[in-house]
Structure formats: structure tokens, C-alpha cells
Design a protein around this motif. Structure first.
Motif, PDB file in Angstrom:
ATOM      1  N   ASP A 282     -49.501-117.499 -36.659  1.00 30.93           N
ATOM      2  CA  ASP A 282     -50.474-117.166 -37.697  1.00 30.93           C
ATOM      3  C   ASP A 282     -50.487-115.668 -37.984  1.00 30.93           C
ATOM      4  OD1 ASP A 282     -52.799-117.578 -39.418  1.00 30.93           O
ATOM      5  OD2 ASP A 282     -53.937-116.644 -37.811  1.00 30.93           O
ATOM      6  N   ALA A 283     -50.260-114.853 -36.956  1.00 29.84           N
ATOM      7  CA  ALA A 283     -50.266-113.402 -37.152  1.00 29.84           C
ATOM      8  C   ALA A 283     -49.049-112.935 -37.943  1.00 29.84           C
ATOM      9  CB  ALA A 283     -50.308-112.697 -35.797  1.00 29.84           C
ATOM     10  N   LEU A 284     -47.968-113.731 -37.914  1.00 28.30           N
ATOM     11  CA  LEU A 284     -46.724-113.341 -38.574  1.00 28.30           C
ATOM     12  C   LEU A 284     -46.529-114.042 -39.912  1.00 28.30           C
ATOM     13  CD1 LEU A 284     -44.478-113.518 -35.385  1.00 28.30           C
ATOM     14  CD2 LEU A 284     -45.462-111.465 -36.426  1.00 28.30           C
ATOM     15  N   LEU A 285     -46.958-115.298 -39.990  1.00 26.89           N
ATOM     16  CA  LEU A 285     -46.801-116.087 -41.220  1.00 26.89           C
ATOM     17  C   LEU A 285     -48.136-116.749 -41.565  1.00 26.89           C
ATOM     18  CD1 LEU A 285     -43.375-117.751 -40.330  1.00 26.89           C
ATOM     19  CD2 LEU A 285     -43.739-115.853 -41.923  1.00 26.89           C
ATOM     20  N   PRO A 286     -49.157-115.948 -41.854  1.00 25.38           N
ATOM     21  CA  PRO A 286     -50.508-116.504 -42.031  1.00 25.38           C
ATOM     22  C   PRO A 286     -50.646-117.404 -43.246  1.00 25.38           C
ATOM     23  CG  PRO A 286     -50.453-114.200 -42.691  1.00 25.38           C
ATOM     24  CD  PRO A 286     -49.134-114.484 -42.033  1.00 25.38           C
ATOM     25  N   GLU A 287     -49.822-117.192 -44.258  1.00 27.62           N
ATOM     26  CA  GLU A 287     -49.988-117.942 -45.502  1.00 27.62           C
ATOM     27  C   GLU A 287     -49.533-119.394 -45.390  1.00 27.62           C
ATOM     28  OE1 GLU A 287     -45.820-116.627 -45.303  1.00 27.62           O
ATOM     29  OE2 GLU A 287     -47.748-115.663 -44.888  1.00 27.62           O
ATOM     30  N   ARG A 288     -48.892-119.759 -44.270  1.00 28.61           N
ATOM     31  CA  ARG A 288     -48.441-121.147 -44.134  1.00 28.61           C
ATOM     32  C   ARG A 288     -48.570-121.684 -42.712  1.00 28.61           C
ATOM     33  NH1 ARG A 288     -42.188-121.157 -43.755  1.00 28.61           N
ATOM     34  NH2 ARG A 288     -41.572-118.975 -43.650  1.00 28.61           N
ATOM     35  N   THR A 289     -49.559-121.178 -41.984  1.00 24.33           N
ATOM     36  CA  THR A 289     -49.801-121.650 -40.622  1.00 24.33           C
ATOM     37  C   THR A 289     -51.172-122.305 -40.515  1.00 24.33           C
ATOM     38  OG1 THR A 289     -48.416-119.899 -39.673  1.00 24.33           O
ATOM     39  CG2 THR A 289     -49.971-120.995 -38.197  1.00 24.33           C
ATOM     40  N   LEU A 290     -51.185-123.547 -40.056  1.00 25.67           N
ATOM     41  CA  LEU A 290     -52.417-124.273 -39.749  1.00 25.67           C
ATOM     42  C   LEU A 290     -52.576-124.318 -38.234  1.00 25.67           C
ATOM     43  CD1 LEU A 290     -52.337-127.361 -42.154  1.00 25.67           C
ATOM     44  CD2 LEU A 290     -54.167-125.661 -42.028  1.00 25.67           C
TER      45      LEU A 290
END
Length: 455
Positions: A282-290
Motif C-alpha cells: 500500500d505504501a508503494l502502490l496505494p492506488e491499487r492496493t486493498l
């Protein structure tokens, strides 16, 4: 066993409410400071020593009796229950010991009472409005996750009834029928039935000691995986907790497939080892992490509240799969969870439980290894994986002895070189004699000629 004097016990008690005193005594029992058979001071002596009413101590002792931690006998006073006397599993024949479902040890759970009572007094109780998460719970989650919600980034949260429901909603919302999803293996107990029920294909992504193998994830993406499910904390892994370096490597791989959604499962919540709730893609790819965060093992099944966190568009899609988007969780339970996440006494209880579970894992691995078994568990895992030549035959033999385990094929997509048994550590005893006995039962259920699965 010698009594503990009121003056001695008082030095360990900083709380002055019945719940607080009971919680601190629970911690002393968990830590071994108070041991089975030890008689506690009279309510009058302890009340005088710490400056509270007799009724306050009586209520605290009552809470401990309800948890089967103490018992009061006429003319015998109140004493700590001996391990296994009341409410505990039967380790002599292993009946009632859950080695299959990874359910928590109920004796290590925090009390829900104060949180529930406070929740019943909330002004919005019985309101006809519908919120997918209460502001109090969202603020508590933002603090636990280490960052506030950022409207510009579209951060959003939703409360659901369990981590299992959260995973189902997340999976269904990002993958249409017939789609392929990549799944870290071994998968969490029971998860593989979710994509199967939704008509999805699965491709396994094996792990090493640092986390999912990047090359294997790349192969899954090349095969067309639209989602990647993994457990950063390695809750049921034989090998890993996701390292920061591996998270960076996985993020680089995922950048080549910008439409792939990441589903992160955190079934242990605040019980996770090292840094709870972390690390995360989430810290690296927040726009597509649930992120699906469960609290059943930390606070008990009847709390029935988990949290899904992620970008607003993914949360909205997941919520839409829940009774058409009109369902919501009980405010009473949401407020109780928010209270537990803030409460220092509950935090101490969870910290104590985390230590106890880690000790059970360590002792069990030592017993199995000493018996000549090939067994592994990740540093934060609630599962021990044992190699056997024929997992179904071994599981059947053990079940006849009262030892109920799971087989590896229920958690793996890729065929393994040898059979595997999965045993939950949560309800194991912290007694080497008993664990040695369990190891011998497992050993006798196996045959010679084991190969090495963990390379």
C-alpha cells in the motif's frame, strides 16, 4: 503454593477500575508472575492496599472468574486456576484442541465488556442512517496504519463482518467470472474456496524467506492475472514475513501490469509480529492496493468486525458487492473495536498474547525438530508445516488419536514434492513434555524416506 500478599500484588497494579485491575491480573497470569494454585489476597486487604472500594476488587475477581482464570471456594479464598483445570483444552488426549482452524486461545483474549458498555451509550445508536464505517473506527484505523486518510489520494475504509467476507468482497469486485488471480502459496486456510466459488482461475506464487518470489509473480502476470493476493505478515507461511526489500522488488514487477489489483490479507491484525499492520505494498502502490484486516484472532470471533482499506474506487466497488451496497455493520461492534484499538489495557493484553503465541510456535518447532520431523513456520506464522510422505494417510492416523490437522493440498495450488500437514500453534500448550508427546504422535503417523520440500 505460597499466597501472594496484598502489598506485593498492589505493586503490579496501576489501574483502579474493576476492568483495569482484572486485565492487569490476567497479564500477570499470562506472564507467569501469578501461577496456578496461588491464593490471591482477600478483597478487603487488596482494596485497602490500593485505595479502592471492596466492591471494586469484588467486581474484578468476578470478571476473572467469568474468564475461568480464578475460582473462589468457601473458606478457601480466591485462587488462580491450575492450567487445564477449567475451560482449557484436554492436552492428554488432545480432544477439543483446535489444531485445524487457527482459532485463538480464548483465555488470552481481552475483555469486550467495557467497550460494549461504552458503545451502548453512543448517541448515534439506533440511527436509521447507514455508514460503511463509523468515524471513530476510521480514526482508530488511520492511527494504527500509520497515516491519516488523504482525500486527494482517495483513501477509504469499510467495516465488514469478518476477514473472510472482506476477502470475498475484494476478490469478487476486482475479478470477473473466468478471470485469473495470482495467489501466494500456501494460501490462508480456506481461501482457495473463494475463487473457486466465484468461477475464477488461480495461479500459485511460491514464497522464500523474504516473501513472494518476484519471478513467480512475473510469470503469473504474464499469464494474465488480474489480481494478486498475498499476506505480508506471513500469518500462515512456512517461511516468511515480507521484507522491505522484497516489497520494493514486487512493486517493480507489478508496475509492468498497471491494471492488476493487489489484495493484502492481514488476518492477525494487532497480533502480527514485529510491527503490526506492516509492511504493505500500500505504501508503494496505494492506488491499487486493498488491505483486508481481521480482528477475530486478537479480540474474539463475536466482535465480528474486520476492516477493508484502500483507494475509494476499489472500496466502493467492494461495498457494491455486499447486498447491493445497502448492508452495513453494527455500530455497537464498530464502536467496540474502535475502543479496543485505543484502550491501553487491551493493547497490553494483545501484546501479552502475541508473546505467548510466539513462545508456543518456538517450543513446538523445537519439539518437532527434536523428534526428527522436518517442520517449518515463518517468524510470524500461526501454522507449523510438517513434511509427511502421505498427508491424507497421516491426517487420518492422527485423527484416530484425537489430533485433527489440515493437509497441504487445501492451501497449495502447485503440487508439492511431499505431503504436508498444517498444525495451528494458537492453542498448543507451553509444556515441552506435552509437545514432545504430540511430536511423537505425528512421527508415528509418518513413514521413512521424507524428501526436502523447503529448499
Amino acid at each position: 503454593m505460597a499466597d501472594i500478599e496484598a502489598e506485593t500484588l498492589a505493586r503490579h497494579l496501576s489501574e483502579r477500575s474493576p476492568n483495569g485491575i482484572a486485565e492487569q491480573v490476567r497479564e500477570l497470569i499470562s506472564a507467569g508472575t501469578l501461577s496456578g494454585g496461588m491464593r490471591l489476597p482477600t478483597v478487603r486487604d487488596l482494596a485497602t492496599e490500593i485505595g479502592v472500594s471492596v466492591g471494586t476488587i469484588a467486581q474484578a475477581w468476578s470478571l476473572l472468574r467469568e474468564s475461568n482464570l480464578v475460582e473462589t471456594r468457601r473458606r478457601g479464598g480466591t485462587r488462580i486456576v491450575e492450567p487445564g483445570d477449567v475451560g482449557g483444552p484436554n492436552f492428554r488426549n488432545w480432544s477439543g484442541v483446535d489444531l485445524l482452524h487457527s482459532s485463538p486461545d480464548q483465555r488470552l483474549l481481552p475483555s469486550l465488556e467495557e467497550g460494549l458498555v461504552r458503545s451502548l451509550k453512543q448517541p448515534q445508536l439506533h440511527s436509521w442512517s447507514r455508514e460503511h464505517i463509523l468515524p471513530e473506527l476510521q480514526r482508530a484505523m488511520e492511527k494504527k496504519l500509520g497515516h491519516p486518510a488523504e482525500p486527494a489520494r482517495g483513501r477509504s475504509f469499510a467495516a465488514v463482518s469478518s476477514a473472510t467476507e472482506g476477502l470475498w468482497l475484494a476478490t469478487r469486485s476486482v475479478a470477473g467470472s473466468g478471470a485469473l488471480i495470482a495467489v501466494e502459496e500456501p494460501a490462508s486456510p480456506g481461501y482457495l474456496s473463494v475463487p473457486k466459488s466465484l468461477g475464477l482461475g488461480t495461479i500459485g506464487v511460491p514464497v522464500d524467506e523474504h516473501g513472494p518470489v518476484p519471478e513467480a509473480l512475473q510469470r503469473a502476470l504474464d499469464a494474465g492475472a488480474v489480481a494478486f493476493l498475498h499476506s505480508p505478515g506471513g500469518a500462515f507461511s512456512p517461511r516468511h514475513v515480507l521484507s522491505s526489500e522484497r516489497a520494493q522488488e514486487l512493486a517493480q514487477v507489478l508496475e509492468s501490469s498497471p491494471e492488476t489489483v493487489i489484495i493484502e490479507e492481514d488476518p492477525l491484525g494487532p497480533l502480527a509480529e514485529e510491527t503490526p499492520f506492516a509492511p504493505s505494498l500500500d505504501a508503494l502502490l496505494p492506488e491499487r492496493t486493498l488491505r483486508v484486516i481481521g480482528f477475530e484472532r486478537a479480540y474474539g470471533m463475536d466482535l465480528r468486525t474486520a476492516v477493508v482499506a484502500g483507494p475509494k474506487h476499489l472500496i466502493t466497488a467492494a461495498i457494491a458487492e455486499r447486498s447491493g451496497g445497502v448492508s452495513s455493520n453494527s455500530r455497537i461492534l464498530q464502536n467496540t473495536l474502535a475502543f479496543l484499538l485505543r484502550d491501553p489495557a487491551a493493547a497490553r493484553r494483545v501484546n501479552s498474547a502475541r508473546t505467548r503465541y510466539a513462545n508456543r510456535r518456538r517450543l513446538a518447532l523445537e519439539a518437532f525438530t527434536s523428534a526428527g520431523l522436518s517442520a517449518q513456520a515463518g517468524p510470524g506464522s500461526w501454522a507449523i508445516w510438517v513434511q509427511v510422505p502421505d498427508e491424507r494417510a497421516a491426517a487420518l492416523t492422527l485423527s484416530a488419536q484425537g489430533v485433527i490437522t489440515d493437509v497441504g493440498t487445501s492451501s497449495f495450488i502447485t503440487e508439492q514434492p511431499t505431503g504436508l500437514l498444517r498444525l495451528s500453534i494458537a492453542q498448543l500448550p507451553e509444556d515441552m513434555e506435552l509437545l514432545d508427546g504430540l511430536a511423537q504422535l505425528v512421527l508415528h503417523a509418518t513413514e521413512d524416506g521424507l524428501n526436502s520440500t523447503f529448499v
